[in-house]
Write a protein that holds these residues in place. Sequence first.
Motif, short mmCIF file in Angstrom:
data_model
loop_
_atom_site.label_atom_id
_atom_site.label_comp_id
_atom_site.label_asym_id
_atom_site.label_seq_id
_atom_site.Cartn_x
_atom_site.Cartn_y
_atom_site.Cartn_z
N ASP A 13 -3.35 8.87 36.90
CA ASP A 13 -4.67 8.79 37.96
C ASP A 13 -5.07 10.38 37.96
OD1 ASP A 13 -4.19 6.23 38.87
OD2 ASP A 13 -2.40 6.69 39.83
N GLY A 14 -4.19 11.26 37.68
CA GLY A 14 -4.62 12.70 37.75
C GLY A 14 -3.63 13.46 36.67
N LEU A 15 -4.34 14.60 36.33
CA LEU A 15 -3.67 15.31 35.17
C LEU A 15 -3.57 16.91 35.63
CD1 LEU A 15 -2.32 15.73 32.54
CD2 LEU A 15 -4.76 16.25 31.62
N MET A 16 -2.49 17.45 35.96
CA MET A 16 -2.60 18.90 36.13
C MET A 16 -2.21 19.65 34.88
SD MET A 16 -0.04 21.20 38.90
CE MET A 16 -0.86 20.82 40.25
N VAL A 17 -3.04 20.83 34.77
CA VAL A 17 -2.74 21.57 33.64
C VAL A 17 -2.46 23.11 34.01
CG1 VAL A 17 -3.78 22.80 31.65
CG2 VAL A 17 -4.63 20.53 32.29
N PRO A 18 -1.17 23.33 34.11
CA PRO A 18 -0.70 24.72 34.65
C PRO A 18 -1.00 25.71 33.38
CG PRO A 18 1.24 23.43 33.80
CD PRO A 18 -0.01 22.57 33.42
N GLY A 19 -0.32 26.89 33.75
CA GLY A 19 -0.47 28.23 32.82
C GLY A 19 -0.02 29.35 33.35
N VAL A 20 0.84 30.10 32.54
CA VAL A 20 1.11 31.46 32.88
C VAL A 20 0.87 32.26 31.70
CG1 VAL A 20 2.23 30.89 34.90
CG2 VAL A 20 3.14 30.83 32.91
N GLY A 21 0.71 33.64 31.75
CA GLY A 21 0.88 34.41 30.59
C GLY A 21 -0.45 34.69 29.82
N ALA A 22 -0.42 34.89 28.62
CA ALA A 22 -1.68 35.24 27.92
C ALA A 22 -2.53 34.11 27.56
CB ALA A 22 -1.08 35.80 26.44
N PHE A 23 -3.79 34.05 27.68
CA PHE A 23 -4.87 33.16 27.58
C PHE A 23 -4.50 32.58 25.88
CE2 PHE A 23 -8.79 31.80 25.89
CZ PHE A 23 -9.57 31.10 26.99
N ILE A 47 -8.24 28.77 30.76
CA ILE A 47 -8.47 28.24 29.22
C ILE A 47 -9.55 26.99 29.47
CG2 ILE A 47 -6.27 28.56 28.61
CD1 ILE A 47 -5.27 25.99 29.44
N LEU A 48 -10.08 26.80 30.68
CA LEU A 48 -11.17 25.59 30.54
C LEU A 48 -12.53 26.60 30.27
CD1 LEU A 48 -10.27 24.04 34.10
CD2 LEU A 48 -9.74 23.01 31.67
N PHE A 49 -12.66 27.82 30.38
CA PHE A 49 -13.65 28.52 29.97
C PHE A 49 -13.77 28.51 28.37
CE2 PHE A 49 -13.24 29.21 34.51
CZ PHE A 49 -14.65 29.48 34.70
N SER A 50 -15.20 28.84 28.05
CA SER A 50 -15.55 29.08 26.46
C SER A 50 -14.44 29.99 25.71
CB SER A 50 -16.68 29.46 26.36
OG SER A 50 -17.66 28.24 26.71
N GLU A 97 -6.18 20.11 24.31
CA GLU A 97 -7.56 20.37 24.12
C GLU A 97 -8.31 18.87 24.24
OE1 GLU A 97 -10.77 23.53 22.68
OE2 GLU A 97 -9.08 23.10 21.51
N ARG A 98 -7.91 18.16 23.42
CA ARG A 98 -8.77 16.82 23.11
C ARG A 98 -8.28 16.05 24.15
NH1 ARG A 98 -7.90 11.88 19.83
NH2 ARG A 98 -6.06 12.78 19.21
N THR A 99 -7.07 15.99 24.77
CA THR A 99 -6.72 15.26 25.84
C THR A 99 -7.45 15.47 27.08
OG1 THR A 99 -4.31 14.85 25.01
CG2 THR A 99 -4.62 14.55 27.27
N ALA A 153 -11.06 31.54 21.71
CA ALA A 153 -11.81 30.41 22.17
C ALA A 153 -11.05 29.61 22.97
CB ALA A 153 -11.98 29.63 20.95
N GLY A 154 -11.55 29.16 24.11
CA GLY A 154 -10.91 28.47 25.07
C GLY A 154 -11.25 26.87 24.90
N CYS A 155 -11.13 26.11 25.92
CA CYS A 155 -11.55 24.68 25.68
C CYS A 155 -13.00 24.32 25.95
CB CYS A 155 -10.82 23.70 26.78
SG CYS A 155 -9.02 23.79 26.94
N GLY A 156 -13.54 25.38 26.50
CA GLY A 156 -15.22 25.16 26.44
C GLY A 156 -15.78 24.02 27.39
#
Length: 207
Positions: free
Chosen positions: A43-53, A88-91, A66-68, A101-104
């Motif tokens: 129903d929902g997806l959380m994308v966490p993240g720490v550290g370097a881009f 990482i959602l940004f370009s 990224e495709r998911t 390059a990010g997810c764009g």
Amino acid sequence: MRKPRLVVLDYGSGNLRSAQRALERVGADVEVTADRSAALAADGLMVPGVGAFEACMTGLRGIDGERTIADRLAAGGPVLGVCVGMQILFSRGVEFGVETAGCGQWPGAVVRLDAPVIPHMGWNIVDAPAGSLLFRGLSAATRFYFVHSYAAQQWEGDQDALLTWANHHVPFLAAVEAGPLSATQFHPEKSGDAGAELLSNWVGALG
């Protein structure tokens, strides 16, 4: 009443168990996994993240994340990015002169905060817009927990997006709500009752 089924995306980055516990606290059934099928079906997806881009993008691409994310959003499936999971959602991200390059999903760059003290670490207020779902019921004096040296400092995307700003010597985006895609630069899972209320608002809107 069925609990919302959520996936915390495991691509080798982020406070996975902390995120899982925080979402379970607000009434969700949570799985931590890299499995694409589970992430698409939730129903929902959380994308966490720490550290370097760059390291986060490497890990994300290693599981086809990224495709998911793109496929979920194309189908209207809600996604919540957290901390570097927002960035990482940004370009693109720029760290130490290296552009990655990010997810764009959103145009623009994530760059270093121009501040005398880095990282920006600790509790800070945010300026949320009227009509925000994430910050519904939270007062302007509410503080959230940040720890980061980089952020998106301009918005070049959809003008209908709801933008929440914060300040650490310079203004930066603390949260974005744009259709099914939302994100926070701060850590709701480390933000106590305020973070729990924000996550409850997100989970409660998953339908």
